[in-house]
Design a protein around this motif. Structure first.
Motif, PDB file in Angstrom:
ATOM      1  N   ARG A  25       0.856  -1.187   0.000  1.00 53.05           N
ATOM      2  CA  ARG A  25       0.000   0.000   0.000  1.00 53.05           C
ATOM      3  C   ARG A  25       0.890   1.234   0.000  1.00 53.05           C
ATOM      4  N   ILE A  52      -1.431  -1.045  -4.123  1.00 52.48           N
ATOM      5  CA  ILE A  52      -2.593  -0.184  -3.937  1.00 52.48           C
ATOM      6  C   ILE A  52      -2.090   1.223  -3.658  1.00 52.48           C
ATOM      7  N   ASP A  54      -3.117   4.511  -2.241  1.00 52.07           N
ATOM      8  CA  ASP A  54      -4.191   4.943  -1.351  1.00 52.07           C
ATOM      9  C   ASP A  54      -3.799   6.249  -0.672  1.00 52.07           C
ATOM     10  N   CYS A  74      -3.757  -0.869  -8.283  1.00 52.77           N
ATOM     11  CA  CYS A  74      -5.117  -0.474  -7.942  1.00 52.77           C
ATOM     12  C   CYS A  74      -5.048   0.905  -7.281  1.00 52.77           C
ATOM     13  N   THR A  76      -7.252   3.804  -5.089  1.00 51.31           N
ATOM     14  CA  THR A  76      -8.467   4.103  -4.345  1.00 51.31           C
ATOM     15  C   THR A  76      -8.933   5.515  -4.686  1.00 51.31           C
ATOM     16  N   LYS A  77     -10.058   5.905  -4.133  1.00 51.33           N
ATOM     17  CA  LYS A  77     -10.574   7.264  -4.342  1.00 51.33           C
ATOM     18  C   LYS A  77      -9.648   8.311  -3.747  1.00 51.33           C
ATOM     19  N   ARG A  78      -8.846   7.919  -2.766  1.00 51.13           N
ATOM     20  CA  ARG A  78      -7.934   8.875  -2.114  1.00 51.13           C
ATOM     21  C   ARG A  78      -6.604   9.013  -2.848  1.00 51.13           C
TER      22      ARG A  78
END
Length: 104
Positions: A25, A52, A54, A74, A76-78
Motif C-alpha cells: 500500500r 494499492i 491509497d 489499484c 483508491t478514491k484517495r
C-alpha cells in the motif's frame, strides 16, 4: 472444538502465506531519488505483489506506473499522483528546472 476440513485448509493456507496474496500500500509518498525508486519497484514487480495507491504518490513514486504491470496496480478514491518538471543541479549546486533535452 473441531473445525471442518475446508476451514482447516483455509487456516493452513492463510498461515503459510502466499506472495500472490501480498499487497503493498502506498500512502503519502513524496518521492525521492529516481535510482532508489527504480530498484524498489523492480523488486516489487518481480515479487508479483499487488500495489494499492491509497494516498499521495509524488515525483519518483509515480515511476511505478512504468515499472509495475497495469493489472497489479489499484487506485483508491484517495489516490493522488503528483508530477513535476525535471530538474538538475546548476554549477552552484542549486536545483534548477531542466530547460533543454540533453543528448548523449
Amino acid at each position: 472444538m473441531r473445525l471442518s476440513p475446508s476451514i482447516s485448509a483455509l487456516l493452513i493456507l492463510v498461515s503459510i502465506g502466499n506472495s500472490a496474496w501480498a499487497t503493498t500500500r502506498i500512502q503519502d509518498d513524496p518521492g525521492g531519488r529516481i535510482d532508489k525508486y527504480l530498484q524498489k519497484f523492480a523488486k516489487l514487480r518481480d515479487s508479483h505483489e499487488q500495489v494499492i495507491i491509497d494516498g499521495t504518490c509524488n515525483s519518483a513514486c509515480t515511476l511505478l506506473l512504468g515499472t509495475i504491470p497495469r493489472n497489479k496496480i489499484c487506485m483508491t478514491k484517495r489516490a493522488s499522483l503528483g508530477f513535476h518538471a525535471a530538474w538538475v543541479f546548476d554549477d552552484d549546486g542549486n536545483q534548477v528546472q531542466r530547460s533543454e533535452e540533453r543528448r548523449v
